[in-house]
Scaffold this motif. Sequence first.
Motif, PDB file in Angstrom:
ATOM      1  N   ARG A 294       0.646  -1.008  -0.084  1.00  0.00           N
ATOM      2  CA  ARG A 294       0.026  -0.013  -0.048  1.00  0.00           C
ATOM      3  C   ARG A 294       0.867   1.343  -0.096  1.00  0.00           C
ATOM      4  O   ARG A 294       0.467   2.013  -0.765  1.00  0.00           O
ATOM      5  N   GLU A 295       2.014   1.246   0.700  1.00  0.00           N
ATOM      6  CA  GLU A 295       2.679   2.383   0.776  1.00  0.00           C
ATOM      7  C   GLU A 295       3.496   2.602  -0.392  1.00  0.00           C
ATOM      8  O   GLU A 295       3.686   3.796  -0.935  1.00  0.00           O
TER       9      GLU A 295
ATOM     10  N   ARG B 115       2.384   1.697  -3.225  1.00  0.00           N
ATOM     11  CA  ARG B 115       1.299   2.554  -4.325  1.00  0.00           C
ATOM     12  C   ARG B 115       1.274   3.801  -4.222  1.00  0.00           C
ATOM     13  O   ARG B 115       1.138   4.723  -4.980  1.00  0.00           O
ATOM     14  N   ASP B 116       1.137   4.241  -2.876  1.00  0.00           N
ATOM     15  CA  ASP B 116       1.022   5.624  -2.759  1.00  0.00           C
ATOM     16  C   ASP B 116       2.334   6.448  -3.025  1.00  0.00           C
ATOM     17  O   ASP B 116       2.078   7.500  -3.735  1.00  0.00           O
TER      18      ASP B 116
ATOM     19  N   ARG C 276       2.109   6.802  -6.934  1.00  0.00           N
ATOM     20  CA  ARG C 276       1.227   7.796  -7.554  1.00  0.00           C
ATOM     21  C   ARG C 276       1.623   9.093  -7.623  1.00  0.00           C
ATOM     22  O   ARG C 276       1.177  10.047  -8.276  1.00  0.00           O
ATOM     23  N   ARG C 277       2.721   9.523  -6.677  1.00  0.00           N
ATOM     24  CA  ARG C 277       3.412  10.645  -6.737  1.00  0.00           C
ATOM     25  C   ARG C 277       4.456  10.713  -7.679  1.00  0.00           C
ATOM     26  O   ARG C 277       5.209  11.654  -7.590  1.00  0.00           O
TER      27      ARG C 277
ATOM     28  N   ARG D  36      -5.213   8.289  -9.175  1.00  0.00           N
ATOM     29  CA  ARG D  36      -5.571   8.929  -7.810  1.00  0.00           C
ATOM     30  C   ARG D  36      -7.383   8.836  -7.954  1.00  0.00           C
ATOM     31  O   ARG D  36      -7.662   9.137  -6.614  1.00  0.00           O
TER      32      ARG D  36
END
Length: 265
Positions: free
Chosen positions: A72-73, A75-76, A79-80, A107
Motif C-alpha cells: 500500500r505504501e 502504491r502511494d 502515485r506521486r 488518484r
Amino acid sequence: MISVRDLSHRYPDGTEALDGINLTVDQGEAIVLLGHNASGKSTLLKALTRLIEPTAGAISLDGTAVTGATARELRDVRRRVGTVFQSINLVDQVSVLSNVGHGSLGRTDNPRNWFAWTSSSTVRDEAMVCLERVGLAPFASRRADQLSGGQRQRVAIARMLMQRPTIVLADEPVAALDPRAGREVMDVLWQVVAEKSLTLVCTLHQLELAEAYGDRVVALQRGRLLLDGHMRDLSRTDLAGLYSEDSEQADSAENSQHDEAGVNR
C-alpha cells in the motif's frame, strides 16, 4: 526529495548493475543522469520505485522509505511519481484527451475516466489545461496514432502532469525523436518541471542535450557513480570520458552477457 544510500543491484548472473550508489536530489531540482547503454541509468530509475528490487541499500522518495515499504505504501509513492519514457505508451485507438485523462486513474480509481466522453467535466477540464500547457489543445479530439512522434511525447508529458506528481522520472525521453522534435520536447519538459517545482531525474546519452539542459549532472559508468557536479564546473573532456572507446567496449560486452542470459534491463 530523493535519497539513495549504498544502492546495489545484482543480476542473476552475478554482475553488479548498480554498485554502491549514493545520491541525493533536493525538492525542485532537475538533474541529468548520463551514461551510455548498460551504464546502469535505467536500472537506477526502475529501482527508485522498486520496479526492480535492489540487492542492497536504502531509497527514500518524498519522505517515504521505498525499500521495505508495504504494498500500500509503495502504491502511494508511485502515485506521486510521474514517468516519461522513450516508449511513449499511448493508447493509439482513443483520443488525445482520453490519453491525458488516464493520468488521473491512479488518484481517482474511476473506470469512467478511461474515455473523455464518459469522464467527469472536472477531469476533462483539467486534461484540457494539461494539453494547453504542452501546446496541443487543438489536437484533443484526434486519435493518438494520428500524431507525430514529438507530439505523442508531449501528450505523454500532459498525461504525467494530469497525475499531479511531485517527482518525475524521464528515461531517454527524446532518444527516438529527430533533433528538432527532441529539443521541443525537452523545452516543454524542463519548463513544466520548473513551473511546478517538480523534482526531475532525466536520463540521457546525448552530450549536447546534457550541456543544454543540465544544471547538475550525475554520471554512471558500469554501475558506479563516476561524477556528480554542476555543468558549469565540468569540461567537455570530463563528459567525453564517459563515452571513451574502452568504456563503451566494456559496457557493450557486459550488455551482451545479460542479453545471452535473458536478463531484461
